[in-house]
Design a protein around this motif. Structure first.
Motif: not given
Length: 200
Positions: A170-184
């Motif tokens: 849920k969070i990754l889909k939400w982050a992708d939609k809002n163009n939030y930074t994801v560090i992996s």
């Protein structure tokens, strides 16, 4: 008249800047895993295995974790053994597989989250249980209380976020939609790590 319009424009501009997002929080995910083929002697089994892992919420250099105590099958909310605790950093390291989502928030959300950290760490609102609140549901509960997500009843929250991947999806889909930074970080090859296949 022109002078009055200029003052109005400056006032509105200042109001807009005052409402700008200037704070960030982090949602941290450790992936579930098990020892890789040929590494059972070197690597240990971990709670939850591939469906395990962990979720924590971070703000202002403080990390809020929800951990088990006696780990009962069902919660004992009158005498909880599980608890929230605050740490200076996540407990996993660079050799583990993890993702961190960086989320912009307003000043009021940031301040509210800090107050929630202190409140739940001071007095745990519910027990940690196998069929109850665990790290994913507890993290969602905390985030929903500052308006990032819709608040759920405990039962709905437990079912919807029964293990970390369900919340991560849920969070990754939400982050992708809002163009939030994801560090992996991909994690060491001596462990079999949970994948994100089917996340989106």
């Amino acid at each position: 008249m022109k002078l009055a319009l200029i003052f109005v424009a400056l006032f509105l501009s200042a109001a807009c800047f005052a409402g700008d997002t200037t704070y960030t929080i982090k949602i941290n995910f450790l992936y579930g895993s098990r020892p890789g083929k040929g590494y059972h002697q070197q690597e240990s089994k971990l709670f939850g295995g591939i469906k395990g892992g962990h979720v924590s919420v971070e703000a202002g250099g403080r990390v809020l974790d929800f951990h088990p105590g006696n780990n009962p099958l069902f919660p004992n909310n009158k005498k909880p053994s599980g608890r929230f605790s605050i740490h200076q950093s996540v407990y996993w390291d660079g050799d583990d597989k993890w993702k961190t989502v960086v989320v912009p928030v307003t000043e009021s959300q940031y301040i509210a989250l800090q107050k929630i950290f202190d409140s739940v760490a001071g007095k745990t609102p519910y027990d940690y249980a196998i069929f109850g609140m665990r790290c994913a549901a507890a993290s969602y509960d905390v985030l929903s209380k500052i308006g990032l997500f819709r608040e759920y009843s405990i039962n709905k929250n437990v079912i919807t976020h029964f293990y970390p991947k369900l919340l991560r999806k849920k969070i990754l889909k939400w982050a992708d939609k809002n163009n939030y930074t994801v560090i992996s970080n991909e994690g060491r090859s001596s462990r079999k790590w949970e994948s994100d296949v089917g996340v989106f």
